[in-house]
Write a protein that holds these residues in place. Structure first.
Motif, PDB file in Angstrom:
ATOM      1  N   MET A 154      -9.754   2.867  -0.039  1.00 41.49           N
ATOM      2  CA  MET A 154      -8.845   2.813   1.103  1.00 41.49           C
ATOM      3  C   MET A 154      -8.376   4.227   1.446  1.00 41.49           C
ATOM      4  SD  MET A 154      -5.650   0.267   1.591  1.00 41.49           S
ATOM      5  CE  MET A 154      -4.512   0.443   2.958  1.00 41.49           C
TER       6      MET A 154
ATOM      7  N   HIS B 218       0.864  -1.176   0.000  1.00 43.73           N
ATOM      8  CA  HIS B 218       0.000   0.000   0.000  1.00 43.73           C
ATOM      9  C   HIS B 218       0.905   1.231   0.000  1.00 43.73           C
ATOM     10  CE1 HIS B 218      -3.486  -2.550   1.165  1.00 43.73           C
ATOM     11  NE2 HIS B 218      -2.599  -3.196   1.889  1.00 43.73           N
TER      12      HIS B 218
ATOM     13  N   HIS C 167      -9.159  -0.664  -3.616  1.00 45.01           N
ATOM     14  CA  HIS C 167      -8.047   0.274  -3.447  1.00 45.01           C
ATOM     15  C   HIS C 167      -8.528   1.726  -3.346  1.00 45.01           C
ATOM     16  CE1 HIS C 167      -4.657   2.818  -4.528  1.00 45.01           C
ATOM     17  NE2 HIS C 167      -5.264   3.126  -5.647  1.00 45.01           N
TER      18      HIS C 167
ATOM     19  N   GLU D 121      -1.164   3.148  -3.888  1.00 43.49           N
ATOM     20  CA  GLU D 121      -0.591   2.011  -4.599  1.00 43.49           C
ATOM     21  C   GLU D 121      -1.727   1.031  -4.833  1.00 43.49           C
ATOM     22  OE1 GLU D 121       2.995   1.577  -5.232  1.00 43.49           O
ATOM     23  OE2 GLU D 121       1.975   0.246  -6.632  1.00 43.49           O
ATOM     24  N   TYR D 122      -1.946   0.647  -6.088  1.00 45.58           N
ATOM     25  CA  TYR D 122      -3.073  -0.217  -6.380  1.00 45.58           C
ATOM     26  C   TYR D 122      -2.958  -1.516  -5.586  1.00 45.58           C
ATOM     27  CZ  TYR D 122      -6.567  -2.985  -8.642  1.00 45.58           C
ATOM     28  OH  TYR D 122      -7.652  -3.788  -8.866  1.00 45.58           O
ATOM     29  N   CYS D 123      -3.976  -1.795  -4.755  1.00 47.63           N
ATOM     30  CA  CYS D 123      -3.852  -2.914  -3.819  1.00 47.63           C
ATOM     31  C   CYS D 123      -5.054  -3.842  -3.865  1.00 47.63           C
ATOM     32  CB  CYS D 123      -3.643  -2.379  -2.410  1.00 47.63           C
ATOM     33  SG  CYS D 123      -4.910  -1.210  -1.877  1.00 47.63           S
TER      34      CYS D 123
ATOM     35  N   CYS E 221      -4.636   5.843  -0.213  1.00 51.30           N
ATOM     36  CA  CYS E 221      -3.712   4.774  -0.535  1.00 51.30           C
ATOM     37  C   CYS E 221      -3.288   5.050  -1.975  1.00 51.30           C
ATOM     38  CB  CYS E 221      -4.366   3.405  -0.425  1.00 51.30           C
ATOM     39  SG  CYS E 221      -3.223   2.083  -0.904  1.00 51.30           S
TER      40      CYS E 221
HETATM   41 CU1  CUA Z   1      -4.101   0.040  -0.237  1.00 49.65          CU
HETATM   42 CU2  CUA Z   1      -4.237   0.799  -2.477  1.00 49.65          CU
END
Ligand code: CUA
Length: 329
Positions: free
Chosen positions: A192, A146, A189, A183-185, A181
Motif C-alpha cells: 500500500m 491505515h 499492507h 499501520e499494518y492493515c 502505509c
Molecule cells: Cu494500509 Cu497498512
C-alpha cells in the motif's frame, strides 16, 4: 525516480517545512541520550575500579545526601521539561493546518490510496502538489486503520474508518517522494505505497488544467440536491433543519447546552448519525444516511458545505444555525 541517499537511506530527504524542526529535535535527543549513556558507563567503570573489593578494608555505609539527591532530581527535571516543551511546539505545529491551505481528500482502503483535490482531480496512489504551498489532507478510511506516512515530509498520521483525521505539509523541494502505509492493515499492507509528486508552480498549473470533473464542492452540491437535503436545510427561509449557509468553522449551540465547532467531523457525524448532536431549537427528525453514501460522496458534501461558508469570508452569519435557539438563551 524516487529521491534517496544511496540504497540504504539512513536519513530521508528533507522536503517539507516541518522536516527541519523534527530533525533538529531528533538530533538533540540522539546527542542527549548518547551523552547520558556515555556518562553512565564512565561512572560505572570508574566506580567499579575505585570501590573494588579489597581484603581487610571494611565497606563504608553512606546514609544519603540531600544535595546529591536534589541535583540528580532537578537537573533531569529541567532536561525533561526542555524535551517536553520543544516536542509540544513541534507537535502543535504539525497538528495545526494553516488557514487557506489547499485541501486534498484522502480515502484509504485495502490496499490503496484514493486522493481527490478540492478542484476535482482524482488520483490513485499518487498525489501531485505544488512546491511552497500549504496542503491540508482530510483523511478517512473505507475499512480498517491505515496510516499516511511521508518520510521526506516527516509526517505520519493514522487514517481511521468512521471519521476524519487531518495533517498538513508544505513541500520545499520538487521531486518524487515515497508514500507509505504505516499501520499494518492486512496481507497487502506492504504494497500500500504511493508517491507524492512535488511540482514547480508552473508545472503544477499545467497538471491541474487536465482531468478534472469539476470542483469537489460542485459534486457535493449535486449530491445535496439528489438527496433532497434542501427541502429541510433551506437557505431562503426557516426550514426544519438548520440553515447551512456560512456554517462551516463556526460554533454551534446544541440542545444539551454544549457548543461545538462545525468542522469536517461534525458535518460527517451529522450526516451519518444525525441524532448525535442536535442543534438547539431543532427536532431530531433527520434520517440517517449511514450506508447510503460513499466516502467520496461524503467528502463532496463536506466540500460543498465549506464552499457555502467561503462566500462570506471573515465573519458572515455566524449564528445562522443557532439563531432559532438564541431565544431560549
Ligand atoms: Cu494500509 Cu497498512
Amino acid at each position: 525516480m524516487i529521491q534517496r541517499a544511496g540504497n540504504f537511506p539512513l536519513w530521508p530527504a528533507r522536503a517539507s517545512t516541518t522536516a527541519g524542526n523534527v530533525d533538529a529535535l531528533f538530533i538533540f535527543l540522539l546527542i542527549l541520550t548518547g551523552m547520558v549513556t556515555l556518562l553512565i558507563f564512565t561512572c560505572l567503570l570508574y566506580f567499579a575500579a575505585r570501590y573494588r573489593y579489597r581484603a581487610n578494608v571494611p565497606a563504608e555505609q553512606i546514609e544519603g545526601s540531600t544535595p546529591l539527591e536534589l541535583t540528580w532530581s532537578v537537573i533531569p527535571l529541567g532536561v525533561f521539561l526542555v524535551i517536553f516543551v520543544w516536542g509540544a511546539v513541534v507537535y502543535f505545529k504539525e497538528r495545526t493546518p494553516p488557514r487557506d491551505s489547499t485541501e486534498v481528500y484522502v480515502v484509504a482502503k485495502q490496499w490503496m490510496w484514493k486522493l481527490e483535490h478540492a478542484e476535482g482531480q482524482r488520483e490513485i496512489n499518487e498525489l501531485h502538489v505544488p512546491v511552497g504551498r500549504d496542503v491540508k489532507l482530510i483523511m478517512t478510511s473505507q475499512d480498517v486503520i491505515h496510516s499516511f506516512f511521508v518520510p521526506a515530509f516527516r509526517i505520519k498520521q493514522d487514517v481511521l474508518p468512521g471519521r476524519y483525521t487531518t495533517t498538513w505539509f508544505r513541500a520545499t523541494k520538487p521531486g518524487t517522494y515515497h508514500l507509505f502505509c504505516a499501520e499494518y492493515c492486512g496481507t497487502q499492507h506492504s504494497g500500500m505505497i504511493g508517491s507524492i509528486v512535488v511540482l514547480a508552480p508552473a508545472q503544477y498549473e499545467t497538471w491541474m488544467s487536465g482531468g478534472s470533473t469539476g470542483p469537489l464542492s460542485a459534486t457535493g452540491e449535486k449530491v445535496f440536491a439528489e438527496l433532497g437535503c434542501a427541502t429541510c436545510h433551506r437557505s431562503d427561509a426557516q426550514g426544519r433543519g438548520p440553515n447551512l449557509q456560512g456554517l462551516f468553522g463556526k460554533p454551534v449551540r446544541l440542545q444539551d447546552g454544549r457548543t461545538v465547532v462545525a468542522d469536517e467531523n461534525y458535518i460527517r457525524e451529522s450526516i451519518l448519525d444525525p441524532g448525535a448532536k442536535i442543534v438547539n431549537g431543532y427536532k431530531p427528525v433527520m434520517p440517517t444516511f449511514q450506508g447510503l453514501l460513499s466516502e467520496e460522496q461524503l467528502n463532496a458534501l463536506v466540500a460543498y458545505l465549506k464552499s457555502l461558508s467561503a462566500t462570506k469570508p471573515g465573519e458572515g452569519n455566524a449564528t445562522a444555525s443557532t439563531a432559532q435557539g438564541s431565544q431560549v438563551e
